[in-house]
Write an enzyme that holds these catalytic residues in place. Structure first.
Site, short mmCIF file in Angstrom:
data_model
loop_
_atom_site.label_atom_id
_atom_site.label_comp_id
_atom_site.label_asym_id
_atom_site.label_seq_id
_atom_site.Cartn_x
_atom_site.Cartn_y
_atom_site.Cartn_z
N CYS A 185 108.83 18.61 -50.90
CA CYS A 185 109.41 19.93 -51.15
C CYS A 185 110.93 19.84 -51.32
O CYS A 185 111.44 19.80 -52.44
CB CYS A 185 109.07 20.90 -50.02
SG CYS A 185 107.30 21.22 -49.82
N ARG A 186 111.67 19.82 -50.22
CA ARG A 186 113.12 19.94 -50.28
C ARG A 186 113.82 18.73 -50.86
O ARG A 186 114.69 18.86 -51.72
CB ARG A 186 113.67 20.24 -48.88
CG ARG A 186 113.20 21.57 -48.33
CD ARG A 186 113.56 21.75 -46.88
NE ARG A 186 112.78 20.83 -46.06
CZ ARG A 186 112.97 20.63 -44.77
NH1 ARG A 186 113.94 21.28 -44.14
NH2 ARG A 186 112.19 19.79 -44.09
N SER A 187 113.50 17.53 -50.37
CA SER A 187 114.24 16.35 -50.86
C SER A 187 113.98 16.06 -52.34
O SER A 187 114.92 15.69 -53.05
CB SER A 187 114.00 15.12 -49.98
OG SER A 187 112.64 14.77 -49.91
N CYS A 215 113.86 14.59 -46.35
CA CYS A 215 113.29 15.73 -45.63
C CYS A 215 112.10 15.20 -44.83
O CYS A 215 112.04 14.01 -44.53
CB CYS A 215 112.93 16.88 -46.57
SG CYS A 215 111.56 16.57 -47.71
N ASN A 232 108.78 14.61 -48.06
CA ASN A 232 109.23 14.19 -49.39
C ASN A 232 108.40 14.81 -50.51
O ASN A 232 108.15 14.19 -51.54
CB ASN A 232 109.26 12.66 -49.52
CG ASN A 232 110.00 12.15 -50.75
OD1 ASN A 232 109.58 11.19 -51.36
ND2 ASN A 232 111.09 12.79 -51.13
N ASP A 241 112.24 24.73 -44.39
CA ASP A 241 111.11 24.03 -45.01
C ASP A 241 110.16 25.10 -45.57
O ASP A 241 109.58 25.87 -44.82
CB ASP A 241 110.39 23.17 -43.98
CG ASP A 241 109.32 22.29 -44.59
OD1 ASP A 241 108.95 22.49 -45.76
OD2 ASP A 241 108.83 21.39 -43.89
#
Length: 175
Positions: A25-27, A20, A23, A139
Site C-alpha cells: 500500500c503505502r511504500s 511500510c 509493501n 495504513d
C-alpha cells in the site's frame, strides 16, 4: 536531514528505500511517485527508489488493487510492483531509509547494525513542514478507496518536500 554534502555521480546514485508494513500500500505509492518525479526532473540516473515491508505476508504479490487504482488516477503506474521484505543487510547499500510510520521506524532502527545505519531511518512526513506533526501516514489497508486516495495525497506532498531538499544537493554534486 542535511543533504548539502552529497556528491553523487552516475556510478553511485543516491539510494532511497521506502518501508511500510506489507509493501503493498503505502511504500509502493511512495516509491512509484518519487521515481516518477525523479525521472521527470532528469535525475533518474542519480537517484534510485525502491520499497519493502517489515513483514513477509505479501512477498511476491502485486500492490493492493486499491493502491494501483489510486496511483493510476494520478497518472502513476504501480502495476509492476512486487512486494518484498526489508533485509537488514541492505543498510550498507542505502543512503536513506524512509518509513511511513513510527512502528516501522522502531523496527528498522532496531534492525540497523550501526549508529550510522540508524541515522538513515527517517519518517516520510518529517520532510514536509506542514505534515510533520502528524508523524504517521495512516495504513489504508483495512479501509476504502477514499483513504487510499487521501494517503497518496499525503505521500505526494511529503515526497515533493523530500525532493525539494534532495534535488539541489544532487544537482550541485553533478559536474
Amino acid at each position: 536531514m542535511n543533504f548539502a554534502a552529497l556528491s553523487p555521480d552516475e556510478s553511485t546514485p543516491f539510494r532511497i528505500i521506502f518501508v511500510c508494513t506489507g509493501n503493498i500500500c503505502r511504500s509502493p505509492m511512495a516509491e512509484v511517485m518519487l521515481r516518477d518525479l525523479v525521472t521527470r526532473s532528469g535525475l533518474g540516473r542519480l537517484i534510485t527508489t525502491s520499497s519493502a515491508g517489515t513483514g513477509d505476508w505479501h512477498v511476491g504479490e502485486q500492490a493492493d488493487t486499491r493502491t494501483i487504482s489510486a496511483l493510476a488516477k494520478r497518472g502513476y503506474d504501480g502495476s509492476h510492483h512486487r512486494a518484498r521484505q526489508f533485509d537488514a543487510g541492505w543498510f550498507d547499500d542505502l543512503d536513506l531509509v524512509v518509513v511511513l510510520d513510527r512502528s516501522q521506524e522502531r523496527i528498522l532502527r532496531n534492525w540497523a547494525p550501526t549508529e550510522r545505519d540508524r541515522n538513515k531511518v527517517r519518517l516520510l512526513l518529517s520532510f514536509d513542514r506542514d505534515q510533520a506533526t502528524l508523524r504517521d501516514v495512516p495504513d489504508p489497508y483495512y479501509s476504502d478507496d477514499a483513504l487510499f486516495d487521501s494517503v497518496l495525497g499525503m505521500i505526494e506532498r511529503a515526497n515533493f518536500a523530500l525532493f525539494a531538499q534532495l534535488a539541489p544537493a544532487i544537482r550541485q554534486g553533478v559536474r
